[in-house]
Design a protein around this motif. Sequence first.
Motif, PDB file in Angstrom:
ATOM      1  N   GLU A  60       0.816  -1.212   0.000  1.00 45.63           N
ATOM      2  CA  GLU A  60       0.000   0.000   0.000  1.00 45.63           C
ATOM      3  C   GLU A  60       0.852   1.266   0.000  1.00 45.63           C
ATOM      4  O   GLU A  60       0.488   2.265  -0.610  1.00 45.63           O
ATOM      5  CB  GLU A  60      -0.914   0.000   1.236  1.00 45.63           C
ATOM      6  CG  GLU A  60      -1.989  -1.063   1.216  1.00 45.63           C
ATOM      7  CD  GLU A  60      -3.018  -0.797   0.121  1.00 45.63           C
ATOM      8  OE1 GLU A  60      -3.639   0.274   0.135  1.00 45.63           O
ATOM      9  OE2 GLU A  60      -3.180  -1.670  -0.755  1.00 45.63           O
ATOM     10  N   ARG A  61       2.004   1.194   0.627  1.00 48.42           N
ATOM     11  CA  ARG A  61       2.837   2.391   0.802  1.00 48.42           C
ATOM     12  C   ARG A  61       3.770   2.625  -0.379  1.00 48.42           C
ATOM     13  O   ARG A  61       3.937   3.761  -0.833  1.00 48.42           O
ATOM     14  CB  ARG A  61       3.680   2.234   2.083  1.00 48.42           C
ATOM     15  CG  ARG A  61       4.442   3.481   2.484  1.00 48.42           C
ATOM     16  CD  ARG A  61       3.510   4.474   3.150  1.00 48.42           C
ATOM     17  NE  ARG A  61       4.230   5.667   3.543  1.00 48.42           N
ATOM     18  CZ  ARG A  61       4.462   6.712   2.737  1.00 48.42           C
ATOM     19  NH1 ARG A  61       4.036   6.666   1.497  1.00 48.42           N
ATOM     20  NH2 ARG A  61       5.112   7.761   3.178  1.00 48.42           N
ATOM     21  N   ILE A  62       4.389   1.577  -0.896  1.00 48.37           N
ATOM     22  CA  ILE A  62       5.477   1.738  -1.860  1.00 48.37           C
ATOM     23  C   ILE A  62       5.034   1.490  -3.297  1.00 48.37           C
ATOM     24  O   ILE A  62       5.454   2.210  -4.207  1.00 48.37           O
ATOM     25  CB  ILE A  62       6.647   0.784  -1.515  1.00 48.37           C
ATOM     26  CG1 ILE A  62       7.148   1.024  -0.093  1.00 48.37           C
ATOM     27  CG2 ILE A  62       7.791   0.963  -2.511  1.00 48.37           C
ATOM     28  CD1 ILE A  62       7.739   2.382   0.133  1.00 48.37           C
ATOM     29  N   ARG A  63       4.186   0.500  -3.530  1.00 45.58           N
ATOM     30  CA  ARG A  63       3.910   0.074  -4.903  1.00 45.58           C
ATOM     31  C   ARG A  63       3.377   1.189  -5.803  1.00 45.58           C
ATOM     32  O   ARG A  63       3.866   1.363  -6.930  1.00 45.58           O
ATOM     33  CB  ARG A  63       2.946  -1.106  -4.896  1.00 45.58           C
ATOM     34  CG  ARG A  63       2.735  -1.747  -6.270  1.00 45.58           C
ATOM     35  CD  ARG A  63       1.818  -2.965  -6.161  1.00 45.58           C
ATOM     36  NE  ARG A  63       1.680  -3.657  -7.442  1.00 45.58           N
ATOM     37  CZ  ARG A  63       0.777  -3.336  -8.356  1.00 45.58           C
ATOM     38  NH1 ARG A  63      -0.051  -2.324  -8.122  1.00 45.58           N
ATOM     39  NH2 ARG A  63       0.719  -3.996  -9.497  1.00 45.58           N
ATOM     40  N   PRO A  64       2.385   1.997  -5.378  1.00 41.86           N
ATOM     41  CA  PRO A  64       1.898   3.055  -6.281  1.00 41.86           C
ATOM     42  C   PRO A  64       2.983   4.067  -6.635  1.00 41.86           C
ATOM     43  O   PRO A  64       3.061   4.520  -7.788  1.00 41.86           O
ATOM     44  CB  PRO A  64       0.766   3.715  -5.481  1.00 41.86           C
ATOM     45  CG  PRO A  64       0.362   2.700  -4.463  1.00 41.86           C
ATOM     46  CD  PRO A  64       1.609   1.962  -4.121  1.00 41.86           C
ATOM     47  N   LEU A  65       3.812   4.410  -5.663  1.00 37.24           N
ATOM     48  CA  LEU A  65       4.890   5.358  -5.935  1.00 37.24           C
ATOM     49  C   LEU A  65       5.903   4.765  -6.901  1.00 37.24           C
ATOM     50  O   LEU A  65       6.426   5.455  -7.788  1.00 37.24           O
ATOM     51  CB  LEU A  65       5.590   5.745  -4.624  1.00 37.24           C
ATOM     52  CG  LEU A  65       4.705   6.267  -3.486  1.00 37.24           C
ATOM     53  CD1 LEU A  65       5.571   6.679  -2.297  1.00 37.24           C
ATOM     54  CD2 LEU A  65       3.855   7.421  -3.954  1.00 37.24           C
ATOM     55  N   TRP A 127       7.981  14.268  -2.991  1.00 39.52           N
ATOM     56  CA  TRP A 127       9.439  14.441  -3.011  1.00 39.52           C
ATOM     57  C   TRP A 127      10.144  13.099  -3.193  1.00 39.52           C
ATOM     58  O   TRP A 127      11.165  13.017  -3.888  1.00 39.52           O
ATOM     59  CB  TRP A 127       9.917  15.120  -1.727  1.00 39.52           C
ATOM     60  CG  TRP A 127       9.679  16.614  -1.727  1.00 39.52           C
ATOM     61  CD1 TRP A 127       8.784  17.304  -0.977  1.00 39.52           C
ATOM     62  CD2 TRP A 127      10.348  17.577  -2.542  1.00 39.52           C
ATOM     63  NE1 TRP A 127       8.842  18.646  -1.267  1.00 39.52           N
ATOM     64  CE2 TRP A 127       9.800  18.846  -2.221  1.00 39.52           C
ATOM     65  CE3 TRP A 127      11.344  17.507  -3.509  1.00 39.52           C
ATOM     66  CZ2 TRP A 127      10.229  20.027  -2.838  1.00 39.52           C
ATOM     67  CZ3 TRP A 127      11.775  18.683  -4.114  1.00 39.52           C
ATOM     68  CH2 TRP A 127      11.221  19.919  -3.790  1.00 39.52           C
ATOM     69  N   ALA A 128       9.595  12.050  -2.596  1.00 39.90           N
ATOM     70  CA  ALA A 128      10.223  10.731  -2.754  1.00 39.90           C
ATOM     71  C   ALA A 128      10.219  10.307  -4.217  1.00 39.90           C
ATOM     72  O   ALA A 128      11.240   9.829  -4.744  1.00 39.90           O
ATOM     73  CB  ALA A 128       9.493   9.696  -1.894  1.00 39.90           C
ATOM     74  N   VAL A 129       9.104  10.488  -4.901  1.00 36.04           N
ATOM     75  CA  VAL A 129       9.037  10.128  -6.317  1.00 36.04           C
ATOM     76  C   VAL A 129       9.985  11.007  -7.127  1.00 36.04           C
ATOM     77  O   VAL A 129      10.728  10.520  -7.997  1.00 36.04           O
ATOM     78  CB  VAL A 129       7.594  10.246  -6.841  1.00 36.04           C
ATOM     79  CG1 VAL A 129       7.559  10.082  -8.371  1.00 36.04           C
ATOM     80  CG2 VAL A 129       6.694   9.208  -6.189  1.00 36.04           C
ATOM     81  N   LEU A 240      14.267   2.356  -0.823  1.00 31.22           N
ATOM     82  CA  LEU A 240      13.663   1.252  -1.577  1.00 31.22           C
ATOM     83  C   LEU A 240      13.100   1.739  -2.905  1.00 31.22           C
ATOM     84  O   LEU A 240      13.260   1.085  -3.948  1.00 31.22           O
ATOM     85  CB  LEU A 240      12.557   0.598  -0.751  1.00 31.22           C
ATOM     86  CG  LEU A 240      12.995  -0.180   0.483  1.00 31.22           C
ATOM     87  CD1 LEU A 240      11.782  -0.635   1.274  1.00 31.22           C
ATOM     88  CD2 LEU A 240      13.858  -1.376   0.097  1.00 31.22           C
ATOM     89  N   LEU A 241      12.449   2.880  -2.889  1.00 38.65           N
ATOM     90  CA  LEU A 241      11.881   3.419  -4.126  1.00 38.65           C
ATOM     91  C   LEU A 241      12.980   3.690  -5.146  1.00 38.65           C
ATOM     92  O   LEU A 241      12.842   3.379  -6.339  1.00 38.65           O
ATOM     93  CB  LEU A 241      11.114   4.701  -3.805  1.00 38.65           C
ATOM     94  CG  LEU A 241      10.310   5.334  -4.944  1.00 38.65           C
ATOM     95  CD1 LEU A 241       9.258   4.374  -5.459  1.00 38.65           C
ATOM     96  CD2 LEU A 241       9.666   6.643  -4.476  1.00 38.65           C
TER      97      LEU A 241
END
Length: 789
Positions: A60-65, A127-129, A240-241
């Motif tokens: 839920e947290r990482i996959r969409p980004l 910002w992460a993306v 991770l992203l």
Amino acid sequence: MSLSRFVELIAKSRSKDDDRDPPRIDEHCLAVRDAAEAIWDCIEHDLAALLATDAFRLRERIRPLFLAAAILHDVAKANSAFQAIVQKASQRRQPVRHEILAAVLLMDERFWGKWFAQSLPDERDRWAVAWAVGGHHLQLRERRFGDTEDPIYRTGNIPRVVDLYAEDAQITRLLRQAWECLAPDADNRENVPRLKHETFDPLDDSETGLERTVRRFVRQSQSRWREYECDGTFKLHLALLKVLLVAADVAGSASLCESEEITSRIRDWLALSLQRSDARQIFQSSLKGSQPHDFQLAVAASQSLVTVVTAGCGNGKTTAGYMWGEEWSDGRKLFFAYPTTGTASAGFEDYLFAQSNLERDLIHSRADADLRSMWNSAGTDESPMERAQRLESLRAWGQQVVACTVDTILGLVQNQRRPLFAFPAIVRGAFVFDEVHSYDRRLFAELLRFLETFPGVPVLIMSASIPPNRLEALKRAAKGRINETPIEGDKTIENVERYRIQWRDGPDQCWSDVEEVVHGQQKVLWVCNTVNDAIDVFRQAEQLKARITGLRTILYHSRFRYGGNPPGCTGRVELQKRVIEEFGYADDEKTQRRCPGPAIVVTTQVCEMSLNISADVLVTALCPLPSLVQRLGRLSRFARSHDPKPAYVYPFAGRPYDKEDFPEQLRAARDMIDELAGSALSQSTLAVYVQRMQSNEDWSRTVHSAWLDGGWESQPLPARDGDNSITVLREEDIAYLSADAKTRDVIPWTIPMLFKRGFNWDRHVRGYPVARRGSILYDEIAGASWDVP
């Protein structure tokens, strides 16, 4: 420059080896999105287990980004400067690299910032993306001391005008796809920004000019990172992203642009073709029908997620490692990590090369040259070196067992490209770290950070000995997942009296002893601490040939061409094979030499680790105590009864052992020799002195990680303490290379040299600097040396 100059916007230049049309920008970005989906589906549960977290929460947290970053990572290639390069209209560079420009466009309200805020309301996620997109080529960083220009905004050899084709249908399609990933339940028809064609003057110094726009993004990134860097969860998710995007780009690029064979291998892996790692055939082959020792059985039976083994040479640690792998790599890949390229290649050849029915590979910076030698003996902005590392790392995705250098794993901590590219394989790995006593301070600190970051990772740590302060640091990093007491080697083997150390006042005082034993048809290993000393000793050894019939001499050090048997090139690969052959045995009982007769092998520290050799006599310069123990491990290695062989040690001071803990370790070695000179010694005795050795190493603070702590910046940092070396090509050797030589063809001709003040170069070949003609002298026997002015 207008859009009409380019018929279609493309993501990559046409390959010389591929007659297919290069992919459009949207084709490439959506291929990377598809690769990202497949990678996530394959590794989701493994990644959650590695991090000891909930897979659903991670999804839920990482996959969409991750998917949105994959779609947007190359969207800014729709600019005239980039298109001019890939479509061969100009050799000029982009003032702002395409991936950094994409990050700027995503966060600036003049462009896609408002749309991005609507699709992703959480500012931290935005910002992460953006930082993942801007850093996926590891070039997003501030200017450092020594940089000849600013990596963020380049001013040399750039076009006078840069057009941004923001209105192109490809860009609209990608933004719509990204919206669907980030806001799948929302209507996207009215939420894709409709931007017009933008033209920038790179020399425009106004607030709306390109340079100030980019500088503003950097200032905002710095400010936001200061706010976020204390949030450990955000830091981990950002790391991770970043690494997942790099891996997806590797897979997506290869699936469109590389050969059908590689494409097939990637698709097979993405289709969950990973098989169980079968290490049984490896260790059974190495046992040759004999029963394993109790020590090896104890290693295989360990129930600790992190297992530490301390055992001397001759215990069969490598076989024990594969037995452990048989137990722990069920459904995983098995990585066997060695300290150096030479030891990785030796481990691959000894244990894996013959396993033709096993998916296995050798991965390190010069693996192609070594694999070529084994087969012979058996029968854009991206640099050429980076492209080679991409393809090399892809090989790990489909392998069951991988022999590699430790940098292939722990380099992840410092954003090294090879482990970033291989991350999906690493996520599914079980790891054996061999010869850990040889790790320098930085490399050992990265092992600790690796254990701290991945609490679910199965790890076997093997070493001849581990000082108490390092053992305590391992226990703190593993936090209860580690065996309380290291598994020790077989006492019967470790108590065998193998060595008798004698002190000599200098190398000249050793020659009478050496001459006597080679007259007796024995084999001498002489280890020096510098290449120049080794060359001097070798020249003296050559003089003995006039008096001793049949004497063979070999000089083996790091300053040779790498080699690997291309026509006209011999080097370290071939020399290592000669050394192993010289000390080899023709029978399993280790009683009959493969090459009978006397020999003197003169070498440097390159002999210390994982070379399965056994000399009759050792002569060595004084060295740090852990190194001395390793050198003694090359003497009487296979003895099973008391028969101490002589080891002569003479004084040494200076480089490379003149800094950090080395002086203290030299004193520890000298103190042991003073106490034990003339006595018969076993490996157990040596281990006692290593355990007593004091160290000033402080492990209370974790090492800085470019991957985990880098924040908005993405750049690779060294995985090891610097040794002031540089790998070069001689201009004289380029004549042996064809005009279209690939990186694997160039590597055999490379030479590692200590950096010389004033050295400069005018050109590179496949990423390697070329030393001007006459600046490096080369002798096929003695190796390379800088020409003395």
